[in-house]
Motif scaffolding. Structure first.
Motif, PDB file in Angstrom:
ATOM      1  N   PRO A 115       0.787  -1.229   0.000  1.00  0.00           N
ATOM      2  CA  PRO A 115       0.000   0.000   0.000  1.00  0.00           C
ATOM      3  C   PRO A 115       0.814   1.273   0.000  1.00  0.00           C
ATOM      4  CG  PRO A 115       0.084  -0.921   2.207  1.00  0.00           C
ATOM      5  CD  PRO A 115       0.782  -1.896   1.306  1.00  0.00           C
ATOM      6  N   GLY A 116       2.092   1.196   0.305  1.00  0.00           N
ATOM      7  CA  GLY A 116       2.862   2.426   0.389  1.00  0.00           C
ATOM      8  C   GLY A 116       4.344   2.156   0.522  1.00  0.00           C
ATOM      9  N   PRO A 117       5.122   3.221   0.784  1.00  0.00           N
ATOM     10  CA  PRO A 117       6.583   3.103   0.800  1.00  0.00           C
ATOM     11  C   PRO A 117       7.109   2.542   2.103  1.00  0.00           C
ATOM     12  CG  PRO A 117       5.950   5.328   1.332  1.00  0.00           C
ATOM     13  CD  PRO A 117       4.667   4.586   1.030  1.00  0.00           C
ATOM     14  N   SER A 149      13.824   7.568   1.677  1.00  0.00           N
ATOM     15  CA  SER A 149      13.275   8.916   1.459  1.00  0.00           C
ATOM     16  C   SER A 149      13.398   9.415   0.030  1.00  0.00           C
ATOM     17  CB  SER A 149      13.963   9.909   2.403  1.00  0.00           C
ATOM     18  OG  SER A 149      13.621   9.627   3.748  1.00  0.00           O
ATOM     19  N   CYS A 150      14.049   8.660  -0.851  1.00  0.00           N
ATOM     20  CA  CYS A 150      14.164   9.057  -2.244  1.00  0.00           C
ATOM     21  C   CYS A 150      13.528   7.982  -3.124  1.00  0.00           C
ATOM     22  CB  CYS A 150      15.630   9.264  -2.633  1.00  0.00           C
ATOM     23  SG  CYS A 150      16.390  10.686  -1.802  1.00  0.00           S
ATOM     24  N   VAL A 151      13.117   8.368  -4.322  1.00  0.00           N
ATOM     25  CA  VAL A 151      12.335   7.461  -5.163  1.00  0.00           C
ATOM     26  C   VAL A 151      13.048   7.174  -6.476  1.00  0.00           C
ATOM     27  CG1 VAL A 151      10.154   7.138  -6.397  1.00  0.00           C
ATOM     28  CG2 VAL A 151      10.166   8.228  -4.149  1.00  0.00           C
ATOM     29  N   ALA A 152      13.120   5.883  -6.803  1.00  0.00           N
ATOM     30  CA  ALA A 152      13.535   5.437  -8.127  1.00  0.00           C
ATOM     31  C   ALA A 152      12.334   4.748  -8.762  1.00  0.00           C
ATOM     32  CB  ALA A 152      14.711   4.470  -8.026  1.00  0.00           C
ATOM     33  N   VAL A 153      12.402   4.516 -10.072  1.00  0.00           N
ATOM     34  CA  VAL A 153      11.372   3.715 -10.734  1.00  0.00           C
ATOM     35  C   VAL A 153      12.045   2.556 -11.452  1.00  0.00           C
ATOM     36  CG1 VAL A 153       9.715   5.592 -11.072  1.00  0.00           C
ATOM     37  CG2 VAL A 153      11.423   5.125 -12.846  1.00  0.00           C
ATOM     38  N   SER A 154      11.304   1.478 -11.600  1.00  0.00           N
ATOM     39  CA  SER A 154      11.774   0.347 -12.390  1.00  0.00           C
ATOM     40  C   SER A 154      11.868   0.766 -13.846  1.00  0.00           C
ATOM     41  CB  SER A 154      10.803  -0.826 -12.245  1.00  0.00           C
ATOM     42  OG  SER A 154      10.931  -1.729 -13.321  1.00  0.00           O
ATOM     43  N   ASN A 167      10.922   3.116  -3.273  1.00  0.00           N
ATOM     44  CA  ASN A 167      11.584   4.045  -2.366  1.00  0.00           C
ATOM     45  C   ASN A 167      12.909   3.450  -1.912  1.00  0.00           C
ATOM     46  OD1 ASN A 167      10.044   2.244  -0.562  1.00  0.00           O
ATOM     47  ND2 ASN A 167      10.971   3.530   1.029  1.00  0.00           N
ATOM     48  N   GLN A 168      13.935   4.284  -1.901  1.00  0.00           N
ATOM     49  CA  GLN A 168      15.299   3.815  -1.675  1.00  0.00           C
ATOM     50  C   GLN A 168      16.032   4.755  -0.734  1.00  0.00           C
ATOM     51  OE1 GLN A 168      16.593   1.066  -2.986  1.00  0.00           O
ATOM     52  NE2 GLN A 168      15.264   0.547  -4.716  1.00  0.00           N
TER      53      GLN A 168
END
Length: 212
Positions: A62-64, A68-73, A81-82
């Motif tokens: 449902p969520g991260p 605190s930082c976001v990558a995408v596949s 979130n990474q």
């Protein structure tokens, strides 16, 4: 690079960190930094240009988690979130909307936009076409306007409205307008018929490669 190093690299080149809608297409699956970061320790997120983000497409659940930082596949485009200190590939992009603070009539504004191709590395330029879902995006580029309206590429001729770049018009507009040109009203977030001779700032749109 880390998330912060990627942001600095993009900024030094006069580019924006990768945002919503600017996705990578790759045959291999790996994380790619985008310009999305958590505000504090809660579930509020913002893009690297400071704008709040409601974009949510987490890879699972449902969520991260705690990152605190976001990558995408690179394949599914799902958000991951990474930890911001991890090193991943990243992409920068250049906004393709330009605000010109000259005060021009609609006809002169259209010609001025077309002539921008001589100064920017784009295939062509035209006045901006704006549909209902794009008004907020257009307004974000009109913040520095010196007039309370800015020209967009909307024109009424031969009984119908059309965009100067040929894009179909789906806005709700009067079928028998008093004025035959369209302008974006900065303080009301609306597009309205305007006297074509009025002298306004303008928004231009460049088509062509945007990634760097």
């Amino acid at each position: 690079m880390t998330w912060t190093e990627g942001l600095q690299h993009c900024s030094e080149k006069g580019l924006q960190y990768m945002g919503e809608g600017h996705w990578l297409v790759e045959p291999r699956d790996f994380p790619v930094w985008i310009g999305l970061q958590r505000d504090g320790s809660g579930d509020d997120w913002s893009w690297s240009d400071g704008t709040h983000s409601d974009y949510r497409s987490w890879t699972s659940g449902p969520g991260p988690g705690s990152g605190s930082c976001v990558a995408v596949s690179s394949q599914s485009k799902a958000m991951l979130n990474q930890s911001c200190s991890k090193a991943f590939p990243f992409l920068c992009y250049r906004h393709n909307v330009v605000l010109l603070q000259e005060e021009l009539s609609w006809e002169d504004a259209m010609e001025t936009c077309r002539n921008l191709r001589n100064f920017y590395n784009h295939t062509s330029f035209s006045m901006l076409s704006v549909e209902e879902s794009e008004v907020e995006y257009a307004l974000s580029h009109a913040k520095g306007a010196k007039t309370n309206k800015v020209w967009v590429g909307l024109r009424f001729l031969a009984g119908s409205w059309f965009w100067s770049d040929g894009t179909p018009v789906s806005l709700s507009l009067p079928s028998c307008p008093k004025f035959n040109c369209g302008a974006l009203v900065v303080n009301t977030s609306s597009i309205e018929p305007t006297d074509c001779t009025e002298k306004l700032n303008l928004l231009c749109y460049g088509s062509g490669p945007q990634f760097s």
